[in-house]
Design an enzyme around this catalytic site. Structure first.
Site, PDB file in Angstrom:
ATOM      1  CB  THR A 322      -0.915   0.055   1.246  1.00 29.46           C
ATOM      2  OG1 THR A 322      -0.099   0.259   2.397  1.00 29.46           O
ATOM      3  CG2 THR A 322      -1.715  -1.225   1.403  1.00 29.46           C
ATOM      4  CB  CYS A 323       0.198   4.629  -1.217  1.00 33.73           C
ATOM      5  SG  CYS A 323       0.022   3.975  -2.879  1.00 33.73           S
TER       6      CYS A 323
END
Ligand SMILES: *Cc1c(COP(=O)(O)O)cnc(C)c1O
Length: 382
Positions: A322-323
């Protein structure tokens, strides 16, 4: 490789066939754990607590073993129904329920519930002809990582007044339960709780409030790192304490983690890599928001390895996909050089992992592949 990883698993072959990230659930490990705990606690009926891994592969395996079940939510009731589990093999152990939750379980046929306070007791006035209750008692345990005695359970002093109250209302209380917390370091709190309950059962009987059941909950630990845990030795003091429980009391336990943790292996793939601040960062397709969620919620560090990588070890970082910057599985881990597409394997990942995984950033939860490594070599069955 050590006992934290299932032997002989063809990680590459599994990912080639079923994709990555993947969770491999081995029915043989579920069976092994169930039988080991059943042997260590003779005379205690084991109700698998669904919460750590509410998956059909586990439920089917335990059904074949003749296990009973511990459910706590409507979704878990539905899983039991779908698996064809006899409702009288189930207990509903959530101490706090909505009226609709009680009705949903009763409609299925599960009739044993847990309560721990007067408000919850009153909810059963309407169902007193069907429902039978266990009273959950709290024995605080600061030593465990997940202390469940803070959130639920009445004090030992409140037990007799609540039993009298139930009797006055015509509600049938059949026993006591407790849960000393998860992944406990030793059996001390179990023993203290059993001893306290033995006293309470005798005091209740002296008042004519006979209780037939003592439910000693879950909490049985597994070894995430190092040597495998000797469950027989862990349970020896529990057996000794149960020998003093009033004769004829039916004994139950609610193991969750112990049954499911060693049964699942995570396989993820390197999506990309970068050099940052003297370390090699590997970005995997599974992370803290996914199968490794237990690292946050359950405070566990899982054993990890790169099964096919060889060569000199370098300080490395394993990050999730994920970011979000919190999504880092290991800040400082020694690994051989990995290439994009290489596999990273996590062991002991069956309990409180997939169950609490999210789909944050729209990364799908890993698929669970159910296999049975016994008696032949790994065979996909689903
Ligand atoms: C979570 C839970 C369990 C299982 O606990 P483990 O530590 O995984 O064995 C058992 N009983 C209740 C009521 C629970 O909430």
């Amino acid at each position: 490789m050590n006992s934290q990883f299932v032997a002989g698993m063809d990680y590459r072959g599994l990912v080639a066939k079923h994709g990555s990230p993947l969770l491999v659930l081995d029915k043989a490990a579920v069976r092994h754990q169930y039988r080991a705990l059943a042997a260590a606690l003779p005379g205690v009926r084991l109700h698998y607590a669904l919460k750590p891994l509410p998956h059909m592969g586990v439920v089917e395996t335990l059904k074949e073993e003749g296990a009973a079940f511990d459910l706590a939510t409507n979704g878990e009731v539905d899983l039991m129904r779908e698996a064809g589990i006899a409702p009288n093999e189930c207990i509903h152990t959530h101490p706090i329920k909505r009226d609709g939750d009680i009705r949903h379980a009763l409609e299925y046929g599960c009739q044993v519930f847990v309560f721990d306070n007067p408000v919850e007791l009153d909810k059963f006035v309407a169902y007193r002809d069907q429902a039978r209750l266990l009273l959950r008692v709290s024995f605080p345990n600061p030593e465990t990582k997940v202390d469940l005695s803070k959130k639920f359970g009445c004090t030992p002093e409140a037990v007799l007044p609540l039993l009298r109250d139930a009797k006055a209302k015509g509600i049938q209380v059949i026993g006591l339960s407790f849960h000393v917390g998860s992944q406990v370091p030793n059996a001390k709190r179990h023993v203290e709780a059993i001893e306290a309950c033995n006293d309470l059962l005798r005091q209740a009987a002296a008042e004519g409030l006979d209780l037939a059941v003592l439910d000693i909950g879950g909490g049985f630990p597994v070894a995430y790192q190092g040597e495998a845990l000797d469950i027989e030795a862990f349970c020896a003091p529990i057996r000794a304490a149960l020998a003093n429980t009033p004769a004829g009391t039916r004994l139950l336990a609610e193991p969750g983690r112990f049954i499911s943790a060693p049964a699942m292996t995570s396989i993820s793939s390197v999506m990309g890599k970068a050099e940052r601040f003297g370390r090699t960062w590997y970005y995997l397709d599974d992370g803290l928001y996914g199968s490794y969620s237990g690292q946050l919620f359950d405070h566990i560090t899982y054993p990890k390895m790169a099964p096919y990588a060889q060569g000199e070890l370098h300080p490395s970082v394993l990050a999730g996909p994920t970011c979000d910057s919190i999504d880092v599985i290991a800040e400082d881990i020694l690994l051989p050089e990995l290439a994009v597409g290489d596999l990273v394997v996590g062991g002991m990942m069956g309990a409180y992992t997939w169950a609490s995984a999210t789909e944050f950033n729209f990364f799908r939860k890993a698929n669970i592949l159910v296999v049975d490594s016994e008696p032949a070599a790994l065979q996909a069955v689903a």
